[in-house]
Design a protein around this motif. Structure first.
Motif, PDB file in Angstrom:
ATOM      1  N   ASN A 147      73.512 -74.984  38.869  1.00  0.00           N
ATOM      2  CA  ASN A 147      74.339 -76.155  38.558  1.00  0.00           C
ATOM      3  C   ASN A 147      73.466 -77.400  38.431  1.00  0.00           C
ATOM      4  O   ASN A 147      72.421 -77.511  39.068  1.00  0.00           O
ATOM      5  N   SER A 148      73.945 -78.339  37.602  1.00  0.00           N
ATOM      6  CA  SER A 148      73.232 -79.603  37.411  1.00  0.00           C
ATOM      7  C   SER A 148      73.891 -80.704  38.224  1.00  0.00           C
ATOM      8  O   SER A 148      75.119 -80.734  38.369  1.00  0.00           O
ATOM      9  N   TYR A 149      73.060 -81.594  38.734  1.00  0.00           N
ATOM     10  CA  TYR A 149      73.546 -82.689  39.555  1.00  0.00           C
ATOM     11  C   TYR A 149      72.933 -83.996  39.034  1.00  0.00           C
ATOM     12  O   TYR A 149      71.723 -84.076  38.827  1.00  0.00           O
ATOM     13  N   SER A 150      73.798 -84.988  38.838  1.00  0.00           N
ATOM     14  CA  SER A 150      73.341 -86.277  38.328  1.00  0.00           C
ATOM     15  C   SER A 150      73.440 -87.318  39.425  1.00  0.00           C
ATOM     16  O   SER A 150      74.449 -87.396  40.134  1.00  0.00           O
ATOM     17  N   ALA A 151      72.390 -88.106  39.550  1.00  0.00           N
ATOM     18  CA  ALA A 151      72.324 -89.130  40.589  1.00  0.00           C
ATOM     19  C   ALA A 151      72.363 -90.510  39.958  1.00  0.00           C
ATOM     20  O   ALA A 151      71.904 -90.720  38.827  1.00  0.00           O
ATOM     21  N   SER A 152      72.910 -91.454  40.699  1.00  0.00           N
ATOM     22  CA  SER A 152      72.913 -92.844  40.270  1.00  0.00           C
ATOM     23  C   SER A 152      72.938 -93.721  41.505  1.00  0.00           C
ATOM     24  O   SER A 152      73.436 -93.306  42.562  1.00  0.00           O
ATOM     25  N   VAL A 153      72.413 -94.930  41.353  1.00  0.00           N
ATOM     26  CA  VAL A 153      72.384 -95.854  42.487  1.00  0.00           C
ATOM     27  C   VAL A 153      72.189 -97.266  41.944  1.00  0.00           C
ATOM     28  O   VAL A 153      71.548 -97.463  40.912  1.00  0.00           O
ATOM     29  N   PHE A 154      72.774 -98.238  42.629  1.00  0.00           N
ATOM     30  CA  PHE A 154      72.594 -99.647  42.264  1.00  0.00           C
ATOM     31  C   PHE A 154      71.434-100.211  43.078  1.00  0.00           C
ATOM     32  O   PHE A 154      71.414-100.081  44.315  1.00  0.00           O
ATOM     33  N   LEU A 155      70.496-100.854  42.388  1.00  0.00           N
ATOM     34  CA  LEU A 155      69.313-101.399  43.034  1.00  0.00           C
ATOM     35  C   LEU A 155      69.066-102.833  42.571  1.00  0.00           C
ATOM     36  O   LEU A 155      69.373-103.193  41.421  1.00  0.00           O
ATOM     37  N   LYS A 156      68.482-103.626  43.462  1.00  0.00           N
ATOM     38  CA  LYS A 156      68.138-105.005  43.115  1.00  0.00           C
ATOM     39  C   LYS A 156      66.937-105.433  43.950  1.00  0.00           C
ATOM     40  O   LYS A 156      66.853-105.118  45.147  1.00  0.00           O
ATOM     41  N   GLY A 157      66.041-106.172  43.324  1.00  0.00           N
ATOM     42  CA  GLY A 157      64.866-106.672  44.032  1.00  0.00           C
ATOM     43  C   GLY A 157      65.096-108.067  44.572  1.00  0.00           C
ATOM     44  O   GLY A 157      65.978-108.802  44.115  1.00  0.00           O
ATOM     45  N   GLU A 158      64.289-108.426  45.543  1.00  0.00           N
ATOM     46  CA  GLU A 158      64.356-109.763  46.126  1.00  0.00           C
ATOM     47  C   GLU A 158      62.934-110.317  46.245  1.00  0.00           C
ATOM     48  O   GLU A 158      62.002-109.587  46.606  1.00  0.00           O
ATOM     49  N   GLY A 159      62.803-111.621  46.013  1.00  0.00           N
ATOM     50  CA  GLY A 159      61.546-112.325  46.240  1.00  0.00           C
ATOM     51  C   GLY A 159      60.344-111.658  45.592  1.00  0.00           C
ATOM     52  O   GLY A 159      60.378-111.275  44.416  1.00  0.00           O
ATOM     53  N   SER A 160      59.296-111.481  46.411  1.00  0.00           N
ATOM     54  CA  SER A 160      58.036-110.960  45.873  1.00  0.00           C
ATOM     55  C   SER A 160      58.121-109.480  45.495  1.00  0.00           C
ATOM     56  O   SER A 160      57.201-108.949  44.874  1.00  0.00           O
ATOM     57  N   ASN A 161      59.203-108.827  45.850  1.00  0.00           N
ATOM     58  CA  ASN A 161      59.343-107.411  45.498  1.00  0.00           C
ATOM     59  C   ASN A 161      59.884-107.188  44.087  1.00  0.00           C
ATOM     60  O   ASN A 161      59.890-106.052  43.593  1.00  0.00           O
ATOM     61  N   ILE A 162      60.331-108.280  43.467  1.00  0.00           N
ATOM     62  CA  ILE A 162      60.774-108.159  42.071  1.00  0.00           C
ATOM     63  C   ILE A 162      59.558-107.804  41.218  1.00  0.00           C
ATOM     64  O   ILE A 162      58.486-108.407  41.333  1.00  0.00           O
ATOM     65  N   GLY A 163      59.726-106.811  40.381  1.00  0.00           N
ATOM     66  CA  GLY A 163      58.613-106.361  39.542  1.00  0.00           C
ATOM     67  C   GLY A 163      57.828-105.216  40.151  1.00  0.00           C
ATOM     68  O   GLY A 163      56.950-104.654  39.497  1.00  0.00           O
ATOM     69  N   LYS A 164      58.167-104.854  41.372  1.00  0.00           N
ATOM     70  CA  LYS A 164      57.483-103.731  42.012  1.00  0.00           C
ATOM     71  C   LYS A 164      58.340-102.470  41.933  1.00  0.00           C
ATOM     72  O   LYS A 164      59.550-102.545  41.808  1.00  0.00           O
ATOM     73  N   LYS A 165      57.669-101.347  42.048  1.00  0.00           N
ATOM     74  CA  LYS A 165      58.353-100.075  41.845  1.00  0.00           C
ATOM     75  C   LYS A 165      58.838 -99.464  43.161  1.00  0.00           C
ATOM     76  O   LYS A 165      58.170 -99.585  44.201  1.00  0.00           O
TER      77      LYS A 165
END
Lengths: 419, 193
Positions: A147-165
């Motif tokens: 069986n196949s399973y699809s994942a999803s999640v809402f993410l947001k960066g803050e401060g100096s972590n914006i642009g980081k992986k």
């Protein structure tokens, strides 16, 4: 161009899909869904829609609502994450290797930010920078082989972590061969629903696991994690602790019109629609007699395919196939039917014609439905409009009907931003 | 921008106040007809201003002389008032019923409203007052009956009966500008025909 006899323009939510034409209400679609579901409302926020109520879903670009809503129809799905918004719950494990458990509640700061539902219920997860994708914030979900399973999640960066992986790993928990889907996502200053490619569990594998780690970001905001069985992601299903998961039931819309509505001799069925996925089982819209033997139909097939045709007493009178550039974008599709005069139009172009074929006897057609006629092959996707004309339009009219009315209309329909 | 004249608040006010536009079910009026409140009343002679047309006593004698539907029971049985075969219900469709109980005595102080068949009860009343009932019509009888177990001489008097197809309430129509834009764009195409 003559006005349509029946028109569904998404403007209202309720126990039906309300057709603006005809004004008698005979064109309203019966709608059913057992249980709740969510949508993106006109403010761009996730909103719960109650049992049996249809959904108007608004398109978003860069976190903002752009343009008019569409009716959203989806298949049944089961949310397998037990606590989809409560990452501080013990159901979510926190590895001291990848999570800074000295912060907050075992590495999680609960309810520290406004989430995509507009309330302060987003959590912050605090990472220890390391590269082991298995040692972070993780949850195990019920899954079975093949069986196949699809994942999803809402993410947001803050401060100096914006642009980081940050990294998200979805893999089989045990048994079978090692199988994983690894995604590395760059945080932005906006909430983004990250949709992860499906994981198919190999033979012999049991259950799955999703984990969040980072070798760059010290933290990120997180909300609404979802795992669902299926090859693509659907709308968010909250789960506040049900260990068996939460089901959003399949949606059905049918019963629009009656024998007096439809001209059995000629007409046009037009739909402005987008699919939820490029390839799947048929997802149909049709005018029929309630069977698959007599119908005018349009349906999505596999690999961006679109099929349209006319079947009379079980025999194809016209059958067209075409391939869309991307069926998950909105396309305007129309099929014209008249004795010895059938054609398929998509986005302003005639893509098929057939000058031979018979048509229905009087009072055959009784219903417009989001299925193939007999209730099978339900349409799952987004609908911006459905029109039925009770006369065969000219080529010029069909070109107009299936064309964008303006550049901005086209850009909006394709979810482009004009700068 | 031309579209700004159709901003949401303006159109919302229009939907709420310009009801006369909906009395003619033309193309523009169709958007107003999305509202339940703008649907036709399918009850014939709903205010009893046209004699007993469309109404009859059910084991009772009908008197419409006061422009109400007043019945006096003439048999010790389940009795009351009923519509009489000229309404146009559609099986499976949802309707909104409103009516006033002007007066009631004896067994008819309370009772049930049914389709012709006793098995299809759609609601009830209990005492003088105004009532609103939502129901799905299930039979093919196209008839409503206000009934209760009664005795000879019991009285039931009703008025202002309305049955409308259920469509939207105003607050359900949230994409008003989108709807108005489509109406006007389509109308312009028709004008250019």
């Amino acid at each position: 161009m003559a006005k349509p006899k029946l028109a569904l323009i998404p403007a209202a939510q309720g126990s039906k899909l309300f057709s603006v034409l005809p004004s008698s209400g005979v064109g309203d679609f019966d709608f059913s869904r057992s249980g709740k579901a969510t949508r993106i409302n006109s403010q761009g926020l996730i909103e719960t829609v109650s049992n049996g109520q249809s959904r108007l879903n608004y398109p978003m670009i860069d976190g903002k609502v752009v343009g008019c809503p569409s009716h959203l129809l989806e298949p049944q799905r089961l949310q397998l994450i037990q606590y989809s918004e409560e990452f501080d719950n013990a159901a979510w494990s926190k590895s001291a290797v990848g999570i800074d458990t000295s912060i907050g509640a075992n590495g999680i700061n609960p309810n520290v930010a406004i989430s995509p539902d507009g309330t302060q219920n987003a959590d912050r997860v605090n990472f220890l920078l390391q590269s082991d994708l298995d040692s972070g914030l993780f949850d195990i979900f019920a899954a079975s082989q093949n069986n196949s399973y699809s994942a999803s999640v809402f993410l947001k960066g803050e401060g100096s972590n914006i642009g980081k992986k940050i990294s998200i790993r979805v893999k089989r928990l045990s048994g079978g061969s090692f199988t994983t889907v690894d995604t590395h996502y760059t945080l932005t200053d906006k909430w983004v629903r990250l949709e992860i490619n499906p994981l198919t569990l190999p033979i012999g594998a049991t259950n799955g696991i999703i984990s969040f780690t980072s070798s760059e970001a010290t933290n990120c905001l997180i909300y609404g994690c979802q795992i669902e069985q299926g090859s693509y992601v659907t709308s968010y299903i909250p789960n506040y602790g049900n260990g068996s998961g939460v089901t959003r039931s399949a949606e059905v819309a049918d019963g629009s019109g009656d024998a007096a509505t439809f001209n059995d001799s000629e007409g046009v069925l037009m739909a402005e629609i987008s699919a939820l996925v490029n390839s799947d089982t048929p997802r149909a819209i049709s005018i029929s007699d309630g069977t698959i033997s007599n119908r005018i139909y349009i349906y999505y097939s596999t690999s961006n395919g679109i099929e349209a045709g006319v079947k009379v007493s079980g025999t194809d009178q016209a059958a067209f196939s075409s391939t869309l550039t991307d069926s998950t974008l909105f396309n305007k599709i129309a099929i014209k039917f008249k004795v010895n005069d059938f054609s398929l139009w998509i986005n302003g172009f005639e893509l098929g014609s057939d000058l031979s074929g018979s048509i229905f006897t009087a009072n055959t057609l009784t219903e417009l439905a989001f299925d193939l006629g007999d209730g099978s092959n339900d349409f799952y996707g987004n609908t911006k409009q459905i029109q039925y004309h009770n006369s065969a339009l000219t080529d010029s009219e069909l070109e107009t009907l299936t064309s964008w009315t303006s550049f901005s209309d086209m850009a909006e329909g394709q979810l482009y931003t004009i700068e | 921008m031309a579209n700004e004249i159709y901003n949401t608040s303006w159109w919302g006010v229009a939907l709420d106040t310009a009801r006369t536009a909906g009395t003619n079910p033309d193309f523009f009026g169709s958007q107003f007809k999305l509202l339940t409140s703008e649907q036709d009343n399918i009850v014939v002679n709903a205010d009893f201003s046209n004699g007993n047309t469309g109404w009859a006593g059910d084991d009772a004698t009908l008197d419409v002389s006061n422009n109400t539907g007043k019945v006096t029971v003439n048999s010790n049985t389940e009795a009351g008032i009923k519509t009489s075969g000229v309404n146009s219900f559609t099986q499976g469709k949802e309707y909104k019923l409103t009516f006033d109980i002007v007066s009631a005595t004896g067994g008819l102080v309370s009772g049930t409203i049914k389709e012709y068949s006793n098995s299809n009860i759609i609601g009830s009343w209990n005492g003088v007052g105004s009532y609103t009932i939502y129901f799905t019509y299930r039979s093919s009888s196209s008839q409503l009956r206000w009934l209760s177990s009664s005795s000879v001489g019991d009285i039931l008097e009703i008025d202002n009966v309305s049955v409308q197809l259920v469509r939207c309430d105003l607050d359900q129509i949230e994409a008003k500008k989108c709807l108005a834009d489509w109406i006007h764009t389509t109308a312009l195409k028709d004008l250019n025909n």
